[in-house]
Design an enzyme around this catalytic site. Structure first.
Site, short mmCIF file in Angstrom:
data_model
loop_
_atom_site.label_atom_id
_atom_site.label_comp_id
_atom_site.label_asym_id
_atom_site.label_seq_id
_atom_site.Cartn_x
_atom_site.Cartn_y
_atom_site.Cartn_z
N GLU A 176 17.15 45.79 11.36
CA GLU A 176 15.96 45.04 11.76
C GLU A 176 14.78 45.47 10.90
O GLU A 176 14.10 46.47 11.22
CB GLU A 176 15.64 45.30 13.23
CG GLU A 176 16.70 44.81 14.19
CD GLU A 176 16.13 44.40 15.53
OE1 GLU A 176 16.42 43.29 15.97
OE2 GLU A 176 15.37 45.18 16.13
N SER A 178 13.15 37.75 13.66
CA SER A 178 12.81 36.32 13.58
C SER A 178 14.03 35.42 13.41
O SER A 178 13.96 34.39 12.74
CB SER A 178 11.78 36.07 12.46
OG SER A 178 10.57 36.74 12.76
N GLU A 211 10.41 49.43 17.90
CA GLU A 211 9.27 49.57 18.83
C GLU A 211 9.33 50.91 19.56
O GLU A 211 8.30 51.51 19.86
CB GLU A 211 9.28 48.38 19.82
CG GLU A 211 8.83 47.11 19.12
CD GLU A 211 9.47 45.83 19.65
OE1 GLU A 211 9.99 45.84 20.78
OE2 GLU A 211 9.44 44.83 18.91
N HIS A 247 15.38 51.18 18.69
CA HIS A 247 14.62 49.99 18.28
C HIS A 247 13.31 50.44 17.64
O HIS A 247 12.72 51.44 18.06
CB HIS A 247 14.35 49.08 19.48
CG HIS A 247 13.82 47.75 19.06
ND1 HIS A 247 12.50 47.56 18.73
CD2 HIS A 247 14.45 46.56 18.87
CE1 HIS A 247 12.35 46.29 18.36
NE2 HIS A 247 13.50 45.66 18.45
N GLY A 289 9.24 39.63 15.17
CA GLY A 289 8.16 38.93 15.88
C GLY A 289 7.13 38.29 14.98
O GLY A 289 6.06 37.89 15.43
N ASN A 307 17.54 40.62 22.83
CA ASN A 307 16.72 41.74 23.30
C ASN A 307 15.46 41.18 23.94
O ASN A 307 14.57 40.69 23.25
CB ASN A 307 16.37 42.65 22.10
CG ASN A 307 15.43 43.77 22.50
OD1 ASN A 307 15.21 44.03 23.68
ND2 ASN A 307 14.88 44.45 21.51
N LYS A 324 13.16 42.78 25.44
CA LYS A 324 12.01 43.70 25.41
C LYS A 324 11.39 43.74 26.81
O LYS A 324 12.13 43.69 27.79
CB LYS A 324 11.03 43.28 24.32
CG LYS A 324 11.77 43.04 22.98
CD LYS A 324 10.88 42.84 21.81
CE LYS A 324 11.76 42.65 20.56
NZ LYS A 324 11.01 42.58 19.32
P1 13P Z 1 12.22 38.69 17.10
O1 13P Z 1 13.52 37.93 17.08
O2 13P Z 1 11.28 38.22 18.14
O3 13P Z 1 11.63 38.78 15.72
O4 13P Z 1 12.59 40.20 17.53
C1 13P Z 1 13.62 40.86 16.87
C2 13P Z 1 13.92 42.11 17.59
O5 13P Z 1 13.15 43.06 17.58
C3 13P Z 1 15.19 42.19 18.33
O6 13P Z 1 15.44 43.50 18.74
#
Ligand code: 13P
Length: 251
Positions: A167, A212, A97, A95, A173, A9, A11
């Site tokens: 997740e 992560s 976010e 997601h 992140g 992803n 983003k």
């Molecule tokens: P990270 O791997 O950067 O922690 O992000 C995970 C994520 O949100 C994938 O959709």
């Protein structure tokens, strides 16, 4: 047997030029990725370029969101048909976010999953608890609610073909990856909730862990019985680190 899926992803990262550099770096690294499905979830502006550049490879291209309506007065939104017309394979929905910053609701997600299914788009539904919810012992009740509401409109066949990404928000992140025990426990719980709706679908539905995931922790997570792949953020932005995670999924 569930085919492992490793999805990156991006983003809000990568212009078209950057995405082209990425895919030309990635494809030569995938010669030994037999038996693994690979996805890249890219910004809207990169979709056409990535569909064209990944054609004929094992890499499938996903959007990061879409609207549930077929068309209409929804400024700034994209429909399922707009994605399928340019051969996009699937879409990531819900997601954290989008839930946090763009008011994505479980009710809208149920509609989006239905619209994606009707259009023939593969869907990855994201669920997960925040740090406070985990501390309060509410992880399972949060997952149960997100799944009950999000999956409300899908029939058993659609459910069997769905991908669900667990997740935990606190792991996204942050470098604070879930332990193998936490990831297995949550993914097994998610599968048990799908089984409440349809037992056969629960055996087929693929459940990814995200948060992560890196080259050095992927193998342990991917070996867990209820983890069928990974949704990777930061480590999917460079071909080498993404390919190393894909390599960890090869059995
Ligand atoms: P990270 O791997 O950067 O922690 O992000 C995970 C994520 O949100 C994938 O959709």
């Amino acid at each position: 047997m569930r085919t492992p899926l490793i999805a990156g992803n991006w983003k809000m990262h990568k212009t078209v030029a950057q995405s082209e550099r990425f895919i030309s770096g990635l494809l030569p690294l995938l010669y030994a990725a037999d038996g693994v499905e690979v996805g890249i979830c890219v910004p809207y502006t990169d979709l056409q370029a990535m569909v064209d550049s990944a054609r004929g490879s094992r890499v499938e291209v996903y959007a990061q969101n879409m609207h549930e309506a077929p068309e209409g007065a929804f400024t700034g939104e994209i429909s399922a048909e707009m994605l399928t017309e340019i051969d996009v394979h699937g879409v990531v929905l819900g997601h954290s976010e989008r839930r946090e910053f763009f008011n994505e609701t479980d009710t809208a997600l149920a509609e989006k999953l239905l619209a994606a299914r009707a259009a023939g788009l593969a869907a990855i539904l994201c669920v997960g608890e925040t740090e406070d919810q985990r501390t309060d012992g509410a992880t399972e009740s949060v997952l149960k609610r997100q799944l009950e509401r999000g999956l409300a409109l899908l029939d058993a066949e659609a459910l069997a073909e769905l991908v669900i990404a667990y997740e935990p928000v606190w792991a996204i992140g942050t470098g604070a990856v879930a332990t193998a025990e936490q990831a297995q426990e949550a993914c097994a719980f998610i599968r048990s909730r799908v089984a409440v709706i349809d037992a056969a679908a629960a055996e087929s539905v693929r459940i990814l862990y995200g948060g992560s995931v890196k080259a050095d922790n992927a193998a342990e997570l991917l070996a867990l019985p209820d983890v069928d792949g990974a949704l990777v953020g930061g480590a999917s932005l460079e071909p080498e680190s993404f390919a190393a995670i894909i390599g960890a999924a090869v059995s």
